[in-house]
Design a protein around this motif. Structure first.
Motif, short mmCIF file in Angstrom:
data_model
loop_
_atom_site.label_atom_id
_atom_site.label_comp_id
_atom_site.label_asym_id
_atom_site.label_seq_id
_atom_site.Cartn_x
_atom_site.Cartn_y
_atom_site.Cartn_z
N VAL A 47 6.40 5.93 -2.59
CA VAL A 47 5.49 6.43 -1.64
C VAL A 47 5.49 8.10 -1.83
O VAL A 47 4.25 8.59 -1.86
CB VAL A 47 5.65 5.97 -0.46
CG1 VAL A 47 4.95 6.65 0.81
CG2 VAL A 47 5.45 4.39 -0.31
N ARG A 48 6.61 8.56 -1.92
CA ARG A 48 6.65 10.00 -1.62
C ARG A 48 6.34 10.61 -3.11
O ARG A 48 5.52 11.74 -2.96
CB ARG A 48 8.13 10.64 -1.36
CG ARG A 48 8.27 11.91 -1.37
CD ARG A 48 9.98 12.16 -1.28
NE ARG A 48 10.20 11.85 0.28
CZ ARG A 48 11.26 11.63 0.76
NH1 ARG A 48 12.37 11.31 -0.14
NH2 ARG A 48 11.43 11.39 1.90
N TYR A 49 6.68 10.13 -4.01
CA TYR A 49 6.04 10.83 -5.62
C TYR A 49 4.84 10.54 -6.15
O TYR A 49 4.77 11.02 -7.11
CB TYR A 49 7.58 10.64 -6.33
CG TYR A 49 8.51 11.54 -5.89
CD1 TYR A 49 8.90 12.98 -5.66
CD2 TYR A 49 9.59 10.70 -5.48
CE1 TYR A 49 9.91 13.44 -4.91
CE2 TYR A 49 10.92 11.34 -4.72
CZ TYR A 49 10.99 12.70 -4.56
OH TYR A 49 11.95 13.32 -4.13
N THR A 50 4.34 9.29 -5.79
CA THR A 50 3.17 9.14 -6.30
C THR A 50 2.14 8.82 -5.46
O THR A 50 1.18 8.11 -5.67
CB THR A 50 3.30 7.64 -7.32
OG1 THR A 50 3.73 6.55 -5.92
CG2 THR A 50 4.20 7.54 -8.24
N PRO A 57 0.92 -1.07 -0.01
CA PRO A 57 -0.07 0.04 -0.02
C PRO A 57 0.62 0.94 0.14
O PRO A 57 1.87 1.14 0.19
CB PRO A 57 -0.75 0.04 1.14
CG PRO A 57 0.17 -0.76 2.08
CD PRO A 57 0.75 -2.04 1.39
N PHE A 58 0.16 2.61 -0.15
CA PHE A 58 0.93 3.83 -0.18
C PHE A 58 0.97 4.37 1.10
O PHE A 58 0.38 5.06 1.53
CB PHE A 58 0.07 4.60 -0.96
CG PHE A 58 0.76 4.52 -2.60
CD1 PHE A 58 1.87 5.11 -2.98
CD2 PHE A 58 0.12 3.96 -3.42
CE1 PHE A 58 2.29 5.10 -4.40
CE2 PHE A 58 0.29 3.64 -4.99
CZ PHE A 58 1.35 4.33 -5.23
N ALA A 112 3.88 4.71 4.89
CA ALA A 112 5.46 4.69 5.11
C ALA A 112 5.80 3.11 5.72
O ALA A 112 6.86 3.03 5.42
CB ALA A 112 5.43 5.61 6.22
N ASP A 113 4.79 2.26 6.45
CA ASP A 113 5.55 1.17 6.84
C ASP A 113 5.58 0.23 5.77
O ASP A 113 5.91 -1.00 6.01
CB ASP A 113 4.40 0.57 7.93
CG ASP A 113 3.08 0.42 7.41
OD1 ASP A 113 2.54 0.62 6.41
OD2 ASP A 113 2.30 -0.40 8.17
N SER A 114 5.12 0.38 4.51
CA SER A 114 5.30 -0.27 3.24
C SER A 114 6.95 -0.39 2.97
O SER A 114 7.58 -1.47 2.57
CB SER A 114 4.75 0.03 2.02
OG SER A 114 3.60 0.22 2.01
N VAL A 115 7.78 0.43 3.48
CA VAL A 115 9.26 0.31 3.42
C VAL A 115 9.40 -0.79 4.26
O VAL A 115 10.51 -1.63 3.69
CB VAL A 115 9.86 1.81 3.84
CG1 VAL A 115 11.52 1.56 3.84
CG2 VAL A 115 9.31 2.77 2.86
N LYS A 116 9.37 -0.85 5.49
CA LYS A 116 9.62 -2.15 6.38
C LYS A 116 9.09 -3.54 5.74
O LYS A 116 10.06 -4.33 5.79
CB LYS A 116 9.31 -1.77 7.67
CG LYS A 116 9.73 -2.97 8.51
CD LYS A 116 9.19 -2.75 10.08
CE LYS A 116 9.37 -4.26 10.96
NZ LYS A 116 9.42 -5.31 10.42
#
Length: 155
Positions: free
Chosen positions: A78-81, A37-38, A40-44
């Motif tokens: 996540v940041r740009y889309t 999902p879009f 922040a915790d998608s990075v982890k």
């Protein structure tokens, strides 16, 4: 730096023959695709999936560098889309390489900036370039793009 340009070209040719769209939606040997999902915790989640997949392939030695690169690719997506439906993380083993890719629905071309080492952002693609053998992006037939990084394995 690309150590074996022919092997690298072969790996990238496979992804283009099969197509990132197919790799993202169908099961293929030595391929892992994970929707994200879009948020922040998608990075982890992406780091965890990357480490687990590489460990399963017997490539733990790539885990730290690959997890760092995946973190940057997912963070950029996540940041740009923002405001889109979702991302997909793809890991593909084509010996002697591992290809990591993050697909997003944006058609905006990723561009590497000269890093500002004082700023808190703007170093993502510089990090990707530094830790991977090479990186790039491919447009998706369904719209959007896959930003990828290639790693060479020891075996």
């Amino acid at each position: 730096m690309v150590e074996d340009p022919l092997a690298t070209a072969d790996c990238l040719q496979i992804t283009r023959e099969v197509g990132f769209d197919s790799l993202l939606t169908r099961a293929h040997p030595y391929t892992t695709a994970c929707p994200l999902p879009f948020q922040a915790d998608s990075v982890k989640t992406a780091r965890d999936v990357t480490r687990t997949t590489l460990r399963g392939w017997g490539l733990s030695e790539l885990s730290d560098d690959a997890a760092l690169v995946v973190s940057e690719l997912v963070t950029n997506a996540v940041r740009y889309t923002r405001g889109h439906t979702g991302l997909t993380l793809l890991l593909m083993r084509v010996a002697p390489h591992v290809l990591l890719a993050v697909a997003d629905p944006s058609d905006e071309v990723p561009t590497r900036k000269e890093p500002d080492f004082i700023s808190e952002n703007g170093r993502g693609l510089y990090i990707v370039e530094t830790y991977s053998q090479c990186w790039g992006w491919d447009p998706l037939a369904r719209g959007g793009k896959a930003v990828w990084a290639l790693f060479r394995t020891e075996h």
